[in-house]
Write a protein that holds these residues in place. Structure first.
Motif, PDB file in Angstrom:
ATOM      1  N   LYS A  23       0.843  -1.187   0.000  1.00 51.23           N
ATOM      2  CA  LYS A  23       0.000   0.000   0.000  1.00 51.23           C
ATOM      3  C   LYS A  23       0.879   1.236   0.000  1.00 51.23           C
ATOM      4  O   LYS A  23       2.098   1.148   0.145  1.00 51.23           O
ATOM      5  N   ASN A  24       0.237   2.381  -0.111  1.00 49.63           N
ATOM      6  CA  ASN A  24       0.914   3.665   0.034  1.00 49.63           C
ATOM      7  C   ASN A  24       0.607   4.281   1.384  1.00 49.63           C
ATOM      8  O   ASN A  24      -0.536   4.201   1.867  1.00 49.63           O
ATOM      9  N   ALA A  25       1.603   4.901   1.987  1.00 51.45           N
ATOM     10  CA  ALA A  25       1.328   5.862   3.043  1.00 51.45           C
ATOM     11  C   ALA A  25       0.726   7.085   2.368  1.00 51.45           C
ATOM     12  O   ALA A  25       1.306   7.646   1.434  1.00 51.45           O
ATOM     13  N   ALA A  26      -0.442   7.497   2.809  1.00 56.91           N
ATOM     14  CA  ALA A  26      -1.212   8.506   2.072  1.00 56.91           C
ATOM     15  C   ALA A  26      -0.543   9.874   2.117  1.00 56.91           C
ATOM     16  O   ALA A  26      -0.254  10.411   3.187  1.00 56.91           O
ATOM     17  N   ILE A  27      -0.271  10.416   0.939  1.00 54.11           N
ATOM     18  CA  ILE A  27       0.097  11.819   0.771  1.00 54.11           C
ATOM     19  C   ILE A  27      -0.976  12.504  -0.063  1.00 54.11           C
ATOM     20  O   ILE A  27      -1.372  13.621   0.198  1.00 54.11           O
ATOM     21  N   ASN A  28      -1.464  11.780  -1.078  1.00 55.45           N
ATOM     22  CA  ASN A  28      -2.487  12.278  -2.009  1.00 55.45           C
ATOM     23  C   ASN A  28      -1.917  13.385  -2.889  1.00 55.45           C
ATOM     24  O   ASN A  28      -2.010  14.568  -2.587  1.00 55.45           O
TER      25      ASN A  28
ATOM     26  N   GLN B  88     -17.434  52.818 -10.048  1.00 53.64           N
ATOM     27  CA  GLN B  88     -16.364  52.020  -9.444  1.00 53.64           C
ATOM     28  C   GLN B  88     -16.670  50.530  -9.580  1.00 53.64           C
ATOM     29  O   GLN B  88     -17.830  50.115  -9.539  1.00 53.64           O
ATOM     30  N   ARG B  89     -15.599  49.736  -9.733  1.00 49.77           N
ATOM     31  CA  ARG B  89     -15.754  48.277  -9.792  1.00 49.77           C
ATOM     32  C   ARG B  89     -16.024  47.751  -8.387  1.00 49.77           C
ATOM     33  O   ARG B  89     -15.241  47.970  -7.474  1.00 49.77           O
ATOM     34  N   VAL B  90     -17.112  47.040  -8.239  1.00 52.24           N
ATOM     35  CA  VAL B  90     -17.490  46.507  -6.934  1.00 52.24           C
ATOM     36  C   VAL B  90     -17.916  45.056  -7.087  1.00 52.24           C
ATOM     37  O   VAL B  90     -18.356  44.612  -8.155  1.00 52.24           O
ATOM     38  N   ALA B  91     -17.750  44.286  -6.016  1.00 52.52           N
ATOM     39  CA  ALA B  91     -18.138  42.876  -6.026  1.00 52.52           C
ATOM     40  C   ALA B  91     -19.646  42.732  -5.998  1.00 52.52           C
ATOM     41  O   ALA B  91     -20.352  43.490  -5.327  1.00 52.52           O
ATOM     42  N   LEU B  92     -20.141  41.748  -6.727  1.00 54.32           N
ATOM     43  CA  LEU B  92     -21.561  41.425  -6.730  1.00 54.32           C
ATOM     44  C   LEU B  92     -21.793  40.177  -5.892  1.00 54.32           C
ATOM     45  O   LEU B  92     -20.938  39.276  -5.853  1.00 54.32           O
ATOM     46  N   PRO B  93     -22.900  40.079  -5.203  1.00 54.95           N
ATOM     47  CA  PRO B  93     -23.130  38.904  -4.342  1.00 54.95           C
ATOM     48  C   PRO B  93     -23.379  37.640  -5.176  1.00 54.95           C
ATOM     49  O   PRO B  93     -24.147  37.660  -6.138  1.00 54.95           O
ATOM     50  N   ILE B  94     -22.714  36.548  -4.807  1.00 55.57           N
ATOM     51  CA  ILE B  94     -22.942  35.263  -5.467  1.00 55.57           C
ATOM     52  C   ILE B  94     -22.961  34.169  -4.408  1.00 55.57           C
ATOM     53  O   ILE B  94     -22.473  34.348  -3.287  1.00 55.57           O
ATOM     54  N   GLU B  95     -23.517  33.021  -4.771  1.00 56.77           N
ATOM     55  CA  GLU B  95     -23.461  31.832  -3.924  1.00 56.77           C
ATOM     56  C   GLU B  95     -22.350  30.931  -4.465  1.00 56.77           C
ATOM     57  O   GLU B  95     -22.446  30.414  -5.581  1.00 56.77           O
ATOM     58  N   LYS B  96     -21.297  30.759  -3.700  1.00 57.81           N
ATOM     59  CA  LYS B  96     -20.135  30.005  -4.167  1.00 57.81           C
ATOM     60  C   LYS B  96     -20.375  28.505  -4.098  1.00 57.81           C
ATOM     61  O   LYS B  96     -21.145  28.018  -3.268  1.00 57.81           O
ATOM     62  N   PHE B  97     -19.700  27.768  -4.975  1.00 56.73           N
ATOM     63  CA  PHE B  97     -19.672  26.315  -4.896  1.00 56.73           C
ATOM     64  C   PHE B  97     -18.298  25.883  -4.387  1.00 56.73           C
ATOM     65  O   PHE B  97     -17.452  26.719  -4.043  1.00 56.73           O
ATOM     66  N   THR B  98     -18.055  24.578  -4.305  1.00 54.19           N
ATOM     67  CA  THR B  98     -16.848  24.058  -3.682  1.00 54.19           C
ATOM     68  C   THR B  98     -16.029  23.253  -4.671  1.00 54.19           C
ATOM     69  O   THR B  98     -16.565  22.457  -5.441  1.00 54.19           O
ATOM     70  N   VAL B  99     -14.743  23.474  -4.629  1.00 49.20           N
ATOM     71  CA  VAL B  99     -13.767  22.658  -5.352  1.00 49.20           C
ATOM     72  C   VAL B  99     -12.936  21.924  -4.306  1.00 49.20           C
ATOM     73  O   VAL B  99     -12.489  22.523  -3.324  1.00 49.20           O
ATOM     74  N   GLY B 100     -12.738  20.628  -4.498  1.00 52.95           N
ATOM     75  CA  GLY B 100     -12.008  19.838  -3.524  1.00 52.95           C
ATOM     76  C   GLY B 100     -10.922  18.993  -4.161  1.00 52.95           C
ATOM     77  O   GLY B 100     -10.792  18.912  -5.389  1.00 52.95           O
ATOM     78  N   VAL B 101     -10.142  18.358  -3.321  1.00 51.64           N
ATOM     79  CA  VAL B 101      -9.076  17.473  -3.775  1.00 51.64           C
ATOM     80  C   VAL B 101      -9.689  16.242  -4.436  1.00 51.64           C
ATOM     81  O   VAL B 101     -10.613  15.623  -3.901  1.00 51.64           O
ATOM     82  N   ARG B 102      -9.155  15.885  -5.609  1.00 44.17           N
ATOM     83  CA  ARG B 102      -9.566  14.672  -6.308  1.00 44.17           C
ATOM     84  C   ARG B 102      -8.344  13.791  -6.590  1.00 44.17           C
ATOM     85  O   ARG B 102      -8.315  13.067  -7.582  1.00 44.17           O
ATOM     86  N   ALA B 103      -7.361  13.852  -5.699  1.00 42.34           N
ATOM     87  CA  ALA B 103      -6.110  13.118  -5.911  1.00 42.34           C
ATOM     88  C   ALA B 103      -5.976  11.905  -5.011  1.00 42.34           C
ATOM     89  O   ALA B 103      -4.904  11.293  -4.971  1.00 42.34           O
ATOM     90  N   GLU B 104      -7.030  11.538  -4.281  1.00 40.63           N
ATOM     91  CA  GLU B 104      -6.907  10.414  -3.371  1.00 40.63           C
ATOM     92  C   GLU B 104      -6.531   9.148  -4.138  1.00 40.63           C
ATOM     93  O   GLU B 104      -7.228   8.732  -5.051  1.00 40.63           O
ATOM     94  N   GLY B 105      -5.430   8.548  -3.765  1.00 40.56           N
ATOM     95  CA  GLY B 105      -4.904   7.371  -4.453  1.00 40.56           C
ATOM     96  C   GLY B 105      -3.791   7.677  -5.417  1.00 40.56           C
ATOM     97  O   GLY B 105      -3.027   6.775  -5.796  1.00 40.56           O
ATOM     98  N   VAL B 106      -3.680   8.930  -5.860  1.00 41.06           N
ATOM     99  CA  VAL B 106      -2.554   9.314  -6.714  1.00 41.06           C
ATOM    100  C   VAL B 106      -1.367   9.608  -5.804  1.00 41.06           C
ATOM    101  O   VAL B 106      -1.359  10.606  -5.077  1.00 41.06           O
ATOM    102  N   GLU B 107      -0.375   8.727  -5.801  1.00 35.93           N
ATOM    103  CA  GLU B 107       0.816   8.898  -4.971  1.00 35.93           C
ATOM    104  C   GLU B 107       2.011   8.966  -5.907  1.00 35.93           C
ATOM    105  O   GLU B 107       2.469   7.973  -6.442  1.00 35.93           O
ATOM    106  N   GLU B 108       2.507  10.192  -6.127  1.00 37.73           N
ATOM    107  CA  GLU B 108       3.526  10.367  -7.157  1.00 37.73           C
ATOM    108  C   GLU B 108       4.737  11.145  -6.673  1.00 37.73           C
ATOM    109  O   GLU B 108       5.503  11.674  -7.475  1.00 37.73           O
ATOM    110  N   CYS B 109       4.918  11.213  -5.365  1.00 35.45           N
ATOM    111  CA  CYS B 109       6.096  11.911  -4.855  1.00 35.45           C
ATOM    112  C   CYS B 109       7.361  11.093  -5.099  1.00 35.45           C
ATOM    113  O   CYS B 109       7.338   9.863  -5.117  1.00 35.45           O
TER     114      CYS B 109
END
Length: 787
Positions: A39-44, A458-479
């Motif tokens: 197995k791998n020791a998990a780094i991901n 003036q340039r100003v931020a507009l309100p939005i509902e953010k979504f999520t981006v996450g790690v998809r590297a679980e199992g990729v062990e390439e160090c």
């Protein structure tokens, strides 16, 4: 991220082409009675992912390729990746560099990989095409008469290897080094050059630098399924695009391609990637002034663009996203189209180093674009999504947000970039460190603009509902792992590019060691005070010392005082702490600086007497006064805690060819040494042992060469510690174990578990009999247990 490799020191031998053999090893007296699981020791993650390839007809069939760590297949049920090339042995270690992959859209069981790590002489073998009929569970090999560059510049371009969707027995391969376009008509089994293809490319980054001097060649192949045309991108700014309208029999330069793709603001550019919209009849091409993955900005700040070709009319349109004032873009890395929503496409920058990469999205075939983040007044940054690093907690790099430059970034070197052709909500992209992904992508389109204008303009931020981006590297062990120390319940590691880790749970990714260096080179612990850990690595700049100390088994770390005579960049070398923790010995590499010792945990350093610069250092695991060193065929010993060393007078050791040596826990004066030998000098390698602190040595004659040695829990309570090594017996490079003090040796890995090369360091576990940890050059930290 460029990783350290060991190519220049690896041997190579020919192997037969064809289907892979089953696991077997028949050398006398080396059959192990214990079956092992690995197995791998998990780094991901931890390294560059230059390609992610979705199958266009079977949902959830996804492949990822790495530059030195093989390739992987996505497992939807567990949302993890399965390694597919662990069978690659040391004789063909270059096959772990995957320059391109292709998945068959007709017979989805078929998958192909173009492999070969270097086009330079660092890899003595040529490249190959690996072919599989079972989604990569087993492979056949079609050797090629030229090299390929899985870890060379341009490895994120492509894909260079493709299956013709109109005739899936036919594959095309774009090659570097002036070798042109190649084709197979029998499912990748045999290959021939397409002699009719007129242009092998001519783009060279830097002819004076061997690593950058290769012709980037034929970059990618794409298929227009409306008109039946085949397009080929070439690294030639004057003639960057060719087309065949008769199934590859003849080829012509595409009119207007040089003007559309060959330069930006006077900088020559090449077509890095393409994407076809087979509904609207568009071929999209991104360009950059550099093949990547390391390119930065240009003098004008604009190193690339996005061009759109109408495949039916031949009309070119520049659809490059606009830039805000004061922002420069170095070029583009990846492009992808949404197969479920024609007209929707995305692109990424490549190495927009500050403050972050930019992802662009268009829903009108490139006429207008939105960005993944933007500035408002006062330089505040506003984002469409949050980055969740919990899968790989080290992705903050122990840093903190600094205004718009976040510690957790979109990444860098983004060239693998793909929307799932079956699911418009799924996007994955590879970086120099990981794979990011989201399953909420279409929420982007309901957010609208990030920035607007108020009544004052003036340039100003507009309100939005953010979504999520996450790690998809679980199992990729390439160090690329460089050193290990097993303390019992804790595994300490030195790792290329990501410093190193302290694992107390091998299944959980950890934060990285926080010492200010990117590449760890050596770790150690005090045998009788195992909470005291030391580590060293290659620093950048002159602000921190190379050596770090932890007094709480790795929970916290502190840099030692800087040794001013050691240059700031690199020079991690080796470090050792004596048995009771009262002395630290550090030997920087790549300098003329004499090794130094400290008796106050690195607050002050003093030069060692009697040792040459760059000597490899280790401590006796029993006697606190004794430390050891080796350099140039001479073995040294200190009996005063590392202050002074003397030549032990030992003879017969390989000069300058020792890979590793170590002292045996619980046995004072017992030292083992692994050496590769020197063919030019006529000196054989192998394994040696000493029971008198290195004065006399006995050679273990069964080994032809050995690269690492380590020790673990004994098979019996009163027995000698188990000995582990990565070595060669009877011509077979493998992992071997002895449980009787070195009289008999057994191979414990098998032909399905070889990991290319695994010789940098090895150690057993002091508490778990049979457990062994080993380093790899691109497959992370591997550990094995008796099944």
């Amino acid at each position: 991220m460029r990783r350290r490799t060991f190519a220049t020191s690896l041997g190579a031998a020919a192997v037969a082409a064809g289907a892979l053999p089953t696991s077997a090893f028949a050398a006398p007296s080396t059959q192990c009675e214990d079956a092992y699981t690995w197995k791998n020791a998990a780094i991901n993650g931890g390294g560059f992912v230059p390609g992610i390839v979705f199958n266009e007809t079977e949902a959830n069939l996804i492949y990822a390729r790495t530059d030195i760590g093989g390739c992987y297949r996505w497992q939807e049920d567990s949302r993890t990746w399965k390694p597919l090339l662990d069978w690659v042995g040391r004789d063909k270690w270059g096959y772990t560099g995957v320059v391109s992959m292709a998945t068959d859209p007709v017979d989805t069981n078929r998958v192909y990989a173009a492999v070969g790590t270097y086009t330079t002489d660092w890899d003595t073998n040529n490249g190959a095409i690996l072919y599989s009929d079972d989604k990569g569970d087993t492979w056949g090999v079609a050797e090629l008469p030229f090299k390929q560059g899985g870890n060379m510049p341009g490895r994120g371009m492509g894909e260079r290897l493709v299956v013709n969707p109109a005739d899936n027995a036919e594959l095309y391969l774009g090659t570097p080094s002036g070798n042109g376009l190649w084709r197979s008509k029998d499912y990748g089994r045999t290959w021939a050059k397409v002699e009719e293809f007129p242009n092998p490319g001519n783009f060279v980054i830097d002819p004076a630098n061997p690593y950058n001097a290769d012709n980037q060649g034929v970059i990618w192949i794409d298929f227009d399924q409306i008109g039946g045309k085949i397009y080929v991108g070439v690294a030639d700014p004057a003639d960057p695009l060719y087309v065949s309208e008769d199934g590859g029999a003849t080829w012509q330069a595409v009119p207007g391609a040089a003007e559309a793709l060959g330069s930006v603001d006077g900088n020559r550019t090449i077509p890095k990637q393409s994407a076809v919209d087979n509904t609207n009849g568009f071929l999209y091409v991104i360009t950059s002034h550099d093949p990547g993955p390391y390119n930065g900005g240009t003098a004008s700040g604009r190193g690339g663009k996005i061009s759109r070709l109408a495949t039916e009319t031949g009309e070119w349109t520049d659809v490059t996203p606009g830039y805000n004032p004061g922002r420069s873009i170095p070029g583009f890395g990846g492009i992808t189209v949404d197969r479920q929503n024609p007209g929707t496409l995305m692109a990424s920058t490549c190495n927009n180093w500050w403050p972050d990469e930019i992802l662009f999205r268009s829903t009108d075939s490139g006429a207008t674009w939105q960005t993944s983040w933007d500035y408002a007044e006062g330089q505040d940054r506003h984002d469409r999504f949050d980055m969740d690093k919990s899968g790989s907690p080290w992705l903050s790099w122990n840093g903190e947000d600094q205004g718009p430059a976040y510690a957790v970034k979109h990444g860098w070197m983004i060239e693998a970039f793909a929307i799932d052709p079956h699911n418009s909500d799924r996007l994955m992209w590879g970086t120099g460190a990981t794979i990011w992904g989201t399953d909420e992508l279409t929420q982007w389109d309901s957010q609208g603009e990030l920035i607007g204008e108020n009544e004052a303009g003036q340039r100003v931020a507009l309100p939005i509902e953010k979504f999520t981006v996450g790690v998809r590297a679980e199992g990729v062990e390439e160090c690329a792992t460089l050193d290990l120390a097993a303390i019992g319940g804790t595994l300490l590691s030195a790792v290329g590019d990501v410093a190193g880790f302290v694992h107390t749970d091998l299944d959980r990714a950890e934060t990285m060691i926080n010492l200010g260096y990117s590449t760890g080179t050596c770790v150690d612990f005090a045998q009788s005070k195992p909470d005291l850990l030391v580590a060293t690595g290659n620093v950048h700049g002159n602000e921190k010392g190379h050596v770090g100390v932890s007094t709480d088994r790795g929970k916290t770390w502190a840099n030692t005082t800087r040794v001013e005579s050691v240059p700031g960049d690199g020079h991690g070398g080796t470090v050792a702490v004596n048995a009771d923790g009262s002395a630290i010995l550090w030997s920087p590499d790549g300098t003329e600086v004499t090794p130094v010792y400290s008796n106050d945990l690195g607050k002050t350093w003093n030069p060692v007497e009697g040792l040459p610069a760059g000597a490899k250092v280790r401590s006796d695991r029993v006697k606190a006064s004794v430390l050891y060193a080796f350099s140039g065929g001479v073995f040294y010993r200190s009996t005063d805690g590392g202050k002074t060393f003397a030549d032990t007078g030992a003879t017969g050791l390989p000069p300058g060819a020792v890979e590793d040596f170590g002292a045996v826990p619980g046995h004072k004066n017992h030292v083992w040494l692994a050496g590769r030998g020197d063919e030019k000098e006529g000196i054989g390698g192998g394994m040696w042992r000493s029971k008198d602190g290195g004065t006399t040595w006995k050679k273990i004659t069964v080994f032809e060469t050995a690269e690492s040695v380590g020790f673990g829990k004994a098979a019996k309570s009163s027995g000698y510690p188990a000995i582990y090594t990565s070595a060669v017996i009877g011509g077979k490079a493998a992992i071997y174990r002895s449980t009787d003090g070195g009289s008999k040796w057994s191979r414990i890995n098998d032909d399905d578990h070889q990991w290319g090369w695994s010789g940098s360091a090895i150690t057993g576990d002091p508490l778990v009999y049979g457990r062994v940890y080993l380093t790899t050059n691109g497959r992370g930290i591997i550990y094995g247990d008796i099944a």
